[in-house]
Design a protein around this motif. Structure first.
Motif, short mmCIF file in Angstrom:
data_model
loop_
_atom_site.label_atom_id
_atom_site.label_comp_id
_atom_site.label_asym_id
_atom_site.label_seq_id
_atom_site.Cartn_x
_atom_site.Cartn_y
_atom_site.Cartn_z
N GLY A 197 13.53 32.38 -29.74
CA GLY A 197 13.47 33.84 -29.76
C GLY A 197 12.08 34.36 -29.46
N VAL A 198 11.05 33.64 -29.93
CA VAL A 198 9.67 34.01 -29.57
C VAL A 198 9.49 33.93 -28.07
CG1 VAL A 198 7.26 33.29 -29.75
CG2 VAL A 198 8.69 33.34 -31.80
N GLY A 199 10.00 32.84 -27.46
CA GLY A 199 9.90 32.71 -26.02
C GLY A 199 10.61 33.82 -25.27
N SER A 235 14.89 43.43 -19.71
CA SER A 235 13.64 43.06 -20.37
C SER A 235 13.30 44.03 -21.50
CB SER A 235 12.50 43.02 -19.34
OG SER A 235 12.77 42.06 -18.33
N ILE A 236 13.58 45.31 -21.29
CA ILE A 236 13.36 46.30 -22.35
C ILE A 236 14.28 46.00 -23.53
CG2 ILE A 236 13.57 48.75 -22.96
CD1 ILE A 236 12.74 49.37 -20.05
N LEU A 237 15.53 45.66 -23.24
CA LEU A 237 16.46 45.30 -24.32
C LEU A 237 15.95 44.08 -25.08
CD1 LEU A 237 19.98 45.73 -22.65
CD2 LEU A 237 18.74 47.36 -24.07
N PHE A 242 15.38 41.36 -29.70
CA PHE A 242 15.10 40.04 -30.26
C PHE A 242 14.33 40.08 -31.58
CE2 PHE A 242 16.82 37.98 -26.58
CZ PHE A 242 17.19 36.73 -27.07
N PRO A 243 13.44 41.05 -31.82
CA PRO A 243 12.81 41.08 -33.16
C PRO A 243 13.82 41.20 -34.30
CG PRO A 243 11.51 42.39 -31.63
CD PRO A 243 12.76 41.98 -30.89
N ALA A 244 14.95 41.88 -34.07
CA ALA A 244 15.97 41.97 -35.12
C ALA A 244 16.54 40.59 -35.45
CB ALA A 244 17.09 42.92 -34.69
N LEU A 245 16.79 39.79 -34.42
CA LEU A 245 17.28 38.43 -34.65
C LEU A 245 16.22 37.59 -35.36
CD1 LEU A 245 19.46 36.23 -34.17
CD2 LEU A 245 18.26 35.71 -32.02
N THR A 246 14.97 37.75 -34.95
CA THR A 246 13.89 36.99 -35.58
C THR A 246 13.79 37.32 -37.06
OG1 THR A 246 12.66 36.95 -33.48
CG2 THR A 246 11.41 36.53 -35.50
N VAL A 247 13.88 38.60 -37.39
CA VAL A 247 13.81 39.01 -38.80
C VAL A 247 15.00 38.46 -39.58
CG1 VAL A 247 13.96 40.99 -40.36
CG2 VAL A 247 12.41 41.06 -38.39
N ALA A 248 16.20 38.56 -39.01
CA ALA A 248 17.39 38.07 -39.71
C ALA A 248 17.29 36.58 -39.99
CB ALA A 248 18.64 38.38 -38.88
#
Length: 679
Positions: A197-199, A235-237, A242-248
């Motif tokens: 997800g970071v990538g 890319s905007i999406l 992706f930060p929401a997935l990272t937080v979850a």
């Protein structure tokens, strides 16, 4: 010293698991042996792994995607075989292993097949389409690739050491909580997603900046190719979703590692918070994957119909509308979770509305093909197959947009059929069309079309046979994710679905054959012109494969379909008066090192090897600091080197455009194409 890692982590619990581990280890050893046999380690390191050339990074993304496609399809055919013969029996897979397989199948196909495939196509095509020499952050591009590869590596190693998650690819608590999944499988899933997800987030930032800031002179937003427009919205999406997935995933990991209660039912936790966070990412993710495929279809229908794209502005507006609406429909993924009727109604209506801009695109593509001189290249086959099949999936989606209907069918195989009816034609067919379209641009020779068409027909017929019966089974009441059953009426449909998976396997075999045949015939298939399809956009102005700098002189854009306009005006191949030095980023191994260290960090956290967590974390920090002190990240390609490269290109190009004797008889042509030959 080794945390929870013991000899029991090896897959002795099942002969199927042992076989999968053996194939995985054997495949890795075979690759190592082949590279060693041909003595290609230095070449692989200097020319590929350390490269920051966006085109080579794109190719590596696609290689990763194709490897994971094979791995994910193995899971799919194993599930189909299990269900086909599990009537009144346990089948050949124990329940826990079956749960691992459907969890890894979804995880691999979404995160480690579709995402790398999409990012690879973006890397290959977008910078050339907008007339620039590179992406905005070349080093970040390399880091993104190897972070994605590190996440994929964690999924693959779970086949050999430990087990993968049994909580599904969505990881819903409480199934993914420590109480119900005490093993390391869910931890593998969490860290694979966190690292990759970071990538993906970095890749999204990179392409947003690249498209907004590095377009060629004269290329306004409304002159951009449709694929670039879809890349921008995608890319905007990615940046926002992706930060929401990272937080979850991070909060779920804290629940598991430290006994916190973000997503539990006690001490203030609420598992619905996880589901909201996941699908706030999850539904935009559907369009993160589909929009670039829509862009590919737009390029394909215009190129192989020989026409200007119909309804360009409406396609742009539809793309933007889909991007905005994709953040407004996430709750339809859990209509059955007890929200109020008003909330369900709002999200149901929004789900129906998002079908409108998608329908606009379908009609624009059909009108582009109308009265066009259609060439049935494999890319066009994938596109037509998509249009027919995707419409069926869209209609089933509108049905599921109604909360009462969704409540009835949400946990049935009807939903499985709908989801695959959107993702396979809407994403994979699009990426395979793009693969066929841009393959000669990326590697310098074309693919064998006969094998490509055979692959398409196997995929299409296999898809219908594999998933249309699941719609029927959904109406018959079959729940999804069942490893055995006792209702005889279901078995014929499941056997048909298994046969469909076999046909898809034949399609994959045809694609592998296509690659082998094309590589063996690469000299005869070389694309010397750089424009094998009579293209319309700027990537076809460069050579195949392009020089490291793409464009010796940045083109000036005066119209939409910039390259087509240049060809009509006779300026496409006009030589510049002089060349200048070009500065390009030099290769670096830092991205590889960070990817390896991220993999080690994830593995160490999964097995709670504390000292290895500390060592890998400190090493990553030190690597980043060392990179920050690199004050000379560029190399200079001198004007003389650029001119020599371009002279060779124009000499080759002249022979593809005219026969040598014709060039000699045309002084104007010779003056433009062959320096020193005109008088």
């Amino acid at each position: 010293m080794f945390g929870k890692l013991t000899i029991d982590a090896l897959p002795f619990y099942s002969w199927v698991a042992m076989g999968g581990a053996a194939v995985t280890v054997g495949g890795v050893l075979l690759v190592i042996a082949v590279i060693t046999y041909f003595g290609k380690w230095r070449y692989l390191w200097t020319e590929w792994l350390t490269s920051v050339d966006h085109k080579r990074i794109g190719i590596m993304y696609i290689v990763l995607a194709l490897v994971m496609l094979l791995r994910g399809f193995v899971d799919a055919i194993m599930m189909r075989a299990q269900q086909a013969f599990a009537l009144d029996s346990g089948g050949y897979l124990p329940p826990g292993h079956f749960d691992q397989i459907f969890s890894s199948h979804g995880t691999i196909m979404i995160f480690f097949m579709a995402m790398p495939f999409m990012t690879g196509l973006l890397n290959i095509a977008v910078p050339q389409q907008i007339g620039t020499r590179d992406v905005a952050f070349p080093f970040l591009n390399s880091v993104s690739l190897f972070m994605t590869a590190a996440g994929a590596g964690l999924v693959l190693i779970s086949l050999v050491i430990g087990k993968f998650s049994t909580a599904g690819w969505t990881g819903y608590p409480p199934y993914s909580g420590i109480e119900y999944s005490p093993g390391v499988g869910t931890d593998y899933w969490i860290w694979a997603l966190l690292i990759s997800g970071v990538g993906s987030t970095l890749a999204g930032i990179n392409f947003v900046v690249t498209i907004l800031k590095r377009r060629a002179p004269g290329m306004t937003l409304m002159r951009m190719p449709l694929f670039t427009w879809t890349a921008l919205v995608t890319s905007i999406l990615m940046v926002f979703a992706f930060p929401a997935l990272t937080v979850a995933c991070a909060l779920l990991g804290l629940d598991r590692l430290f006994g916190m209660h973000f997503f539990t039912n006690e001490d203030g936790g609420n598992l619905m918070n996880y589901i909201n966070l996941f699908w706030i990412w999850g539904h935009p993710e559907v369009y993160i994957l589909i929009l670039p495929a829509f862009g590919v279809f737009s390029e394909v229908v215009a190129t192989f119909s020989g026409k200007r794209l119909y309804g360009y502005r409406s396609l742009v507006y539809a793309t933007v509308a889909i991007g905005l609406l994709s953040f407004c429909v996430w709750l339809h993924h859990f209509f059955t979770m007890g929200s109020s009727e008003n909330v369900n109604a709002v999200f149901g209506i929004a789900t129906m509305i998002i079908a409108i801009p998608t329908g606009v695109k379908i009609f624009d593509w059909l009108l582009t093909m109308f009265r066009g001189r259609i060439r049935f290249h494999p890319s066009m086959y994938w596109t037509i197959g998509f249009i027919v099949t995707f419409v069926i999936g869209g209609m089933s989606g509108v049905l599921l947009a109604m909360p009462p209907a969704d409540y009835l069918m949400h946990n049935s195989t009807f939903l499985v059929a709908h989801f695959h009816n959107m993702i396979i034609p809407g994403v994979l067919f699009g990426y395979l069309a793009g693969f066929s379209l841009w393959f000669p641009k990326a590697v310098g020779f074309t693919l064998d079309e006969r094998w490509g068409i055979r692959a398409f027909w196997f995929w299409l017929t296999g898809f219908y046979l594999a998933f249309m019966p699941l719609y029927v089974l959904g109406f018959l009441g079959m729940p999804r994710r069942m490893e055995n059953y006792n209702i005889a009426e279901w078995q014929p449909y499941l056997m048909a679905a298994a046969l469909g998976a076999v046909l898809v396997l034949c399609g994959i075999a045809c694609q592998l054959t296509q690659l082998i045949v094309s590589v063996r015939q690469w000299r005869e298939r070389r694309d010397l012109s750089g424009d094998p399809w009579n293209g319309r956009t700027l990537e076809w102005l460069t050579s195949s494969p392009p020089a490291p700098y793409n464009f010796a002189v940045i083109p000036t854009v005066t119209a939409r379909d910039a390259f087509w306009e240049m060809k009509q005006q006779g300026t496409a191949y006009r030589r510049p008066e002089r060349y200048e030095d070009i500065y390009m980023p030099k290769n670096t191994g830092v991205g590889v090192v960070l990817g390896v260290l991220a993999f080690v960090l994830g593995f160490a956290i999964v097995w709670q090897i504390v000292w290895l967590v500390a060592v890998s974390g400190v090493a990553m920090l030190a690597t980043v600091v060392i990179r920050c002190f690199d004050d000379d990240p560029d190399i200079c390609i001198t004007a003389a080197e650029v001119e020599a490269t371009e002279n060779r290109r124009f000499e080759t190009l002249a022979l593809t455009k005219k026969q040598p004797q014709e060039a000699e008889q045309d002084p104007a042509f010779a003056a433009q194409m062959l320096p020193g030959r005109a008088t």
